[in-house]
Design an enzyme around this catalytic site. Structure first.
Site, PDB file in Angstrom:
ATOM      1  N   CYS A   2       0.829  -1.198   0.000  1.00 57.66           N
ATOM      2  CA  CYS A   2       0.000   0.000   0.000  1.00 57.66           C
ATOM      3  C   CYS A   2       0.867   1.253   0.000  1.00 57.66           C
ATOM      4  O   CYS A   2       1.899   1.308   0.655  1.00 57.66           O
ATOM      5  CB  CYS A   2      -0.955   0.080   1.192  1.00 57.66           C
ATOM      6  SG  CYS A   2      -2.099  -1.282   1.275  1.00 57.66           S
ATOM      7  N   ARG A  27       3.992  -0.369  -4.855  1.00 59.46           N
ATOM      8  CA  ARG A  27       3.780  -0.830  -3.479  1.00 59.46           C
ATOM      9  C   ARG A  27       2.525  -1.688  -3.354  1.00 59.46           C
ATOM     10  O   ARG A  27       2.273  -2.273  -2.291  1.00 59.46           O
ATOM     11  CB  ARG A  27       3.655   0.376  -2.540  1.00 59.46           C
ATOM     12  CG  ARG A  27       4.902   1.226  -2.486  1.00 59.46           C
ATOM     13  CD  ARG A  27       4.663   2.432  -1.606  1.00 59.46           C
ATOM     14  NE  ARG A  27       4.545   2.076  -0.214  1.00 59.46           N
ATOM     15  CZ  ARG A  27       5.525   2.103   0.671  1.00 59.46           C
ATOM     16  NH1 ARG A  27       6.723   2.474   0.299  1.00 59.46           N
ATOM     17  NH2 ARG A  27       5.322   1.769   1.921  1.00 59.46           N
ATOM     18  N   TRP A  74      -2.464  -2.971  -1.641  1.00 55.98           N
ATOM     19  CA  TRP A  74      -2.138  -4.403  -1.697  1.00 55.98           C
ATOM     20  C   TRP A  74      -3.025  -5.040  -0.634  1.00 55.98           C
ATOM     21  O   TRP A  74      -2.834  -4.826   0.565  1.00 55.98           O
ATOM     22  CB  TRP A  74      -0.659  -4.626  -1.387  1.00 55.98           C
ATOM     23  CG  TRP A  74      -0.218  -6.041  -1.596  1.00 55.98           C
ATOM     24  CD1 TRP A  74       0.160  -6.601  -2.784  1.00 55.98           C
ATOM     25  CD2 TRP A  74      -0.105  -7.079  -0.616  1.00 55.98           C
ATOM     26  NE1 TRP A  74       0.502  -7.921  -2.595  1.00 55.98           N
ATOM     27  CE2 TRP A  74       0.344  -8.250  -1.264  1.00 55.98           C
ATOM     28  CE3 TRP A  74      -0.340  -7.138   0.760  1.00 55.98           C
ATOM     29  CZ2 TRP A  74       0.564  -9.448  -0.609  1.00 55.98           C
ATOM     30  CZ3 TRP A  74      -0.128  -8.341   1.424  1.00 55.98           C
ATOM     31  CH2 TRP A  74       0.320  -9.486   0.736  1.00 55.98           C
ATOM     32  N   ASN A  98      -1.853   2.666   5.338  1.00 55.96           N
ATOM     33  CA  ASN A  98      -0.890   1.612   4.999  1.00 55.96           C
ATOM     34  C   ASN A  98      -0.498   0.927   6.299  1.00 55.96           C
ATOM     35  O   ASN A  98      -0.070   1.600   7.239  1.00 55.96           O
ATOM     36  CB  ASN A  98       0.345   2.252   4.332  1.00 55.96           C
ATOM     37  CG  ASN A  98       1.516   1.287   4.227  1.00 55.96           C
ATOM     38  OD1 ASN A  98       1.317   0.081   4.110  1.00 55.96           O
ATOM     39  ND2 ASN A  98       2.725   1.807   4.277  1.00 55.96           N
ATOM     40  N   GLY A  99      -0.658  -0.398   6.352  1.00 56.10           N
ATOM     41  CA  GLY A  99      -0.313  -1.133   7.578  1.00 56.10           C
ATOM     42  C   GLY A  99      -1.401  -2.127   7.900  1.00 56.10           C
ATOM     43  O   GLY A  99      -2.240  -2.450   7.046  1.00 56.10           O
ATOM     44  N   GLU A 476      18.674 -17.128  -6.075  1.00 52.46           N
ATOM     45  CA  GLU A 476      18.195 -15.818  -6.511  1.00 52.46           C
ATOM     46  C   GLU A 476      17.676 -15.890  -7.956  1.00 52.46           C
ATOM     47  O   GLU A 476      16.608 -15.360  -8.270  1.00 52.46           O
ATOM     48  CB  GLU A 476      19.326 -14.785  -6.369  1.00 52.46           C
ATOM     49  CG  GLU A 476      19.027 -13.414  -6.946  1.00 52.46           C
ATOM     50  CD  GLU A 476      17.754 -12.766  -6.414  1.00 52.46           C
ATOM     51  OE1 GLU A 476      17.196 -13.239  -5.406  1.00 52.46           O
ATOM     52  OE2 GLU A 476      17.295 -11.797  -7.041  1.00 52.46           O
ATOM     53  N   LYS A 480      13.854 -15.079  -9.260  1.00 46.25           N
ATOM     54  CA  LYS A 480      13.564 -14.103 -10.326  1.00 46.25           C
ATOM     55  C   LYS A 480      12.666 -14.727 -11.386  1.00 46.25           C
ATOM     56  O   LYS A 480      11.681 -14.136 -11.805  1.00 46.25           O
ATOM     57  CB  LYS A 480      14.888 -13.698 -10.940  1.00 46.25           C
ATOM     58  CG  LYS A 480      15.392 -12.355 -11.050  1.00 46.25           C
ATOM     59  CD  LYS A 480      15.347 -11.250 -10.082  1.00 46.25           C
ATOM     60  CE  LYS A 480      14.531 -11.332  -8.836  1.00 46.25           C
ATOM     61  NZ  LYS A 480      14.982 -10.543  -7.741  1.00 46.25           N
ATOM     62  N   GLU A 483       9.022 -15.358  -9.976  1.00 41.06           N
ATOM     63  CA  GLU A 483       8.131 -14.253  -9.640  1.00 41.06           C
ATOM     64  C   GLU A 483       7.662 -13.474 -10.858  1.00 41.06           C
ATOM     65  O   GLU A 483       6.577 -12.919 -10.852  1.00 41.06           O
ATOM     66  CB  GLU A 483       8.754 -13.316  -8.593  1.00 41.06           C
ATOM     67  CG  GLU A 483       9.926 -12.505  -9.054  1.00 41.06           C
ATOM     68  CD  GLU A 483      10.480 -11.595  -7.966  1.00 41.06           C
ATOM     69  OE1 GLU A 483       9.714 -11.033  -7.180  1.00 41.06           O
ATOM     70  OE2 GLU A 483      11.716 -11.444  -7.912  1.00 41.06           O
ATOM     71  N   HIS A 499      18.969 -36.967  -4.542  1.00 40.90           N
ATOM     72  CA  HIS A 499      18.397 -37.480  -3.284  1.00 40.90           C
ATOM     73  C   HIS A 499      16.883 -37.316  -3.275  1.00 40.90           C
ATOM     74  O   HIS A 499      16.282 -37.143  -2.220  1.00 40.90           O
ATOM     75  CB  HIS A 499      19.061 -36.791  -2.091  1.00 40.90           C
ATOM     76  CG  HIS A 499      20.519 -37.113  -2.000  1.00 40.90           C
ATOM     77  ND1 HIS A 499      20.986 -38.318  -1.542  1.00 40.90           N
ATOM     78  CD2 HIS A 499      21.604 -36.407  -2.377  1.00 40.90           C
ATOM     79  CE1 HIS A 499      22.304 -38.338  -1.610  1.00 40.90           C
ATOM     80  NE2 HIS A 499      22.710 -37.189  -2.124  1.00 40.90           N
ATOM     81  N   LYS A 593       6.126  -4.236  -3.882  1.00 41.24           N
ATOM     82  CA  LYS A 593       7.562  -3.984  -3.736  1.00 41.24           C
ATOM     83  C   LYS A 593       7.986  -3.863  -2.274  1.00 41.24           C
ATOM     84  O   LYS A 593       9.071  -4.277  -1.902  1.00 41.24           O
ATOM     85  CB  LYS A 593       7.895  -2.699  -4.490  1.00 41.24           C
ATOM     86  CG  LYS A 593       9.351  -2.292  -4.466  1.00 41.24           C
ATOM     87  CD  LYS A 593      10.142  -3.075  -5.470  1.00 41.24           C
ATOM     88  CE  LYS A 593      11.608  -2.693  -5.475  1.00 41.24           C
ATOM     89  NZ  LYS A 593      12.394  -3.771  -6.108  1.00 41.24           N
TER      90      LYS A 593
END
Ligand code: F6R
Length: 598
Positions: A2, A27, A74, A98-99, A476, A480, A483, A499, A593
């Site tokens: 948010c 965001r 979000w 936001n929160g 990493e 990438k 996502e 294994h 983000k």
């Protein structure tokens, strides 16, 4: 998670709010909305819509006024819908948030407003709570303070009152709010990218202080009514550079910015060929172990840091996923150095873990991109990665600059503890200095990677295999790819595949193999043959000359230094798969983000 924005001044508010929301959209992009005080009608007009800011823009057309607030969401509480979009209005109070409000259910019951709430959000309850303490003509600050004292959770709030046409009120706990002003008015936002074009200096609103914002600026006071001093920070990011320029996506632009960003790390933190931070040497000398705390990509940078520090300095380094740290009964005391890594500096799990470690006596260092962010302010010491604004949700330049900082930290510790001589450190740094041009080389040859990426377009699953330092680099690379392309991908230490997981390898599962570690190359080649003999199509990315059958050859740097160019090659691989699948590379589904909820 948010983004909020507010403007009051002499100009049209809705245009400024929409423009700012476009910068904040990374965001969260589930929905967007604005509320503007219309002085002719004497009322707050709200426009909100699920979907992107572009959808809101059509709805907000014609809303005029000089004071307003905006939000990009979000979703956490309540599904993605117009009704659950912010701003929320209850009685005489309209706000954006936001929160997360943890006790919103009990407040709702206590107020007895369940039947009057329109949304399923935690936010609307806060509007109801403030409204409960507010009467037209009374002091809004008192109502806000009374409400905040009852709220448990994190919040950044921008608030309008029905009878106060030219003012915004703001208050925060943990979630950030930055503020700036110019001749046209005053601005607040969740981060500086949204309002940085209006002023060269800004300040972070102190926690649990009330900001009364008018076109002349800010009046900030604590809950006892005492004036709170604010500290202006100079904005040293070129906000104009945060545009997309001619690139189709921010991610591609940010990938190409990496040579310059890594060079900046070297320029800023190397003096006379030695690592040099503006931090007391004691921090790097007086500890027995290191714990790196971070999430996602930043945690992957920490895994590279672990490898480098343990190899060079022979000091144990533990890397912890921030959300698990506090609950894992961590061994932490005044002989622990905690290193928190974060692009945004706002990731709540990392911040809370840092506070926990500090309360147990640990020394702390933050590696952060965003100036004056919460983690940067909370840590006892900070190293800024100075990568500039990173807008694409998938992190690229933030990661490589974090890794570059870890090279320097490893060298610093080794030098201070007498493990490496001055000449050895200089040799190490000289190899690091070759990294920016090696990355440039990879980027210049990106069409080679583009061609390789075509074989991944129809894949549902991929595996990535590597040994030693290549393994955390692949974690990493795999993140990438997942996502932004929605292809399931898993990175494995090459020896581990047999294994169990090798059972999944078929001719339909491409395998990406990375080889930058000379000593491990022949073992890795055997592992490649193992998967090939099960029919897998293998793409090999490797240091030039280290192996046969290389599909993309990395420049020849010493083993430990080719990790950054290797990850950049795989950022490009993921990028091209996503772009060629026609996906929204910069805004992958379900993500945001900045992660300010636990
Ligand atoms: C992935 C990505 C995330 C972040 C993570 C931590 O591309 O960007 O995994 O690395 O959410 O965020 P920061 O670094 O802001 O703490």
């Amino acid at each position: 998670m948010c983004g909020i924005i507010g403007y009051t001044g002499s100009l049209d508010a809705s245009g400024k709010l929409i423009k700012g929301l476009k910068s904040l959209e990374y965001r969260g992009y589930d929905s967007a909305g604005i509320a503007v005080y219309n002085s002719e009608l004497n009322e707050v007009i709200i426009a909100k819509s699920k979907g992107r800011v572009a959808q809101l823009e059509a709805k907000a057309n014609g809303i005029s006024g000089n004071t307003g607030i905006g939000h990009t969401r979000w979703a956490t509480h309540g599904n993605v819908s117009d009704t659950n979009s912010h701003p929320h209005k209850f009685g005489n109070v309209t706000l954006v948030h936001n929160g997360i409000i943890e006790n919103y259910e009990s407040i709702k019951n206590q107020l007895g407003v369940a039947g009057r709430l329109k949304s399923q959000t935690d936010t609307e309850v806060v509007a109801a709570l403030i409204d409960n303490y507010y009467q037209i003509g009374s002091d809004p600050s008192n109502a806000i303070i009374k409400a905040i004292k009852e709220i448990k959770g994190t919040f950044a709030l921008g608030i309008l009152f029905d009878d106060i046409p030219n003012k915004i009120y703001a208050v925060r706990n943990v979630s950030p709010i930055v503020c700036c002003k110019n001749d046209d008015g005053a601005y607040i936002a969740s981060d500086i990218t949204a309002i940085g074009e209006y002023s060269k200096e800004y300040f972070v609103l102190p926690e649990l202080a009330i900001a009364e914002i008018s076109r002349d600026g800010f009046n900030i006071y604590d809950f006892n009514g005492n004036q709170v001093d604010i500290e202006y920070i100079e904005l040293d990011w070129d906000i104009n550079s945060s545009g997309k320029k001619d690139f189709p996506f921010y991610m591609e632009k940010e990938i190409t910015e990496q040579p310059a960003a890594i060079q900046r790390i070297i320029n800023d933190y190397v003096k006379n060929d030695l690592p040099c931070f503006d931090i007391n040497d004691k921090l790097f000398r007086d500890f027995d172990s290191i714990t790196v705390i971070a999430c996602g990509t930043a945690m992957h940078a920490g895994l590279i840091g672990k490898h480098l520090i343990e190899k060079l300095c022979r000091i144990p380094v533990n890397v912890c996923v921030a959300s698990e740290y506090m609950y894992s009964m961590p061994i932490v005391n005044d002989r622990t150095l905690v290193i928190c890594v974060s692009q945004s500096g706002e990731t709540i799990d990392t911040l809370e873990a840092l506070k926990y470690a500090q309360s147990n006596g640990a020394g702390s260092l933050a590696i952060v991109n965003v100036k004056a962010s919460s983690i940067a302010m909370q840590a006892d010491n900070v190293i800024y990665t100075n990568a500039g604004p990173e807008i694409a949700v998938a992190s690229t330049k933030a990661y490589t600059t974090q890794v570059a900082v870890f090279y320097l930290i490893a060298a610093k510790i080794a030098y201070l503890r007498g493990i490496l001589s001055k000449d050895d450190v200089k040799d190490f740094i000289n190899e690091l200095k070759k990294v920016p041009s090696a990355v440039e080389n990879v980027i210049d040859r990106r069409e080679e990677i583009h061609r390789l990426s075509s074989s991944l377009l129809t894949a549902e699953h991929t595996f990535m295999i590597g040994r030693g330092l290549d393994y955390p680099a692949l974690l990493e690379a795999s993140l990438k790819l997942k996502e932004i392309s929605y292809i399931h991908s898993e990175a494995f230490a090459s020896g581990e595949l047999k294994h169990g997981t090798i059972a999944l390898i078929t001719s339909k599962t491409p395998v990406i193999a990375l080889i930058t570690q000379k000593a491990l190359a022949s073992k890795q080649q055997s592992n490649i043959r193992e998967v090939q003999s099960r029919g897998a199509m293998v793409i090999t990315i490797a240091t030039h000359g280290i192996s046969d059958n290389i599909d993309f050859a990395l420049p020849t740097l010493k083993d430990d230094f080719n990790i950054i160019p290797a990850v950049v090659a795989m950022q490009l691989l993921a990028y091209y798969v996503s772009a060629d699948k026609g996906l929204d590379v910069d805004k992958p589904r379900n993500l945001a983000k900045v992660v300010t909820v636990e």
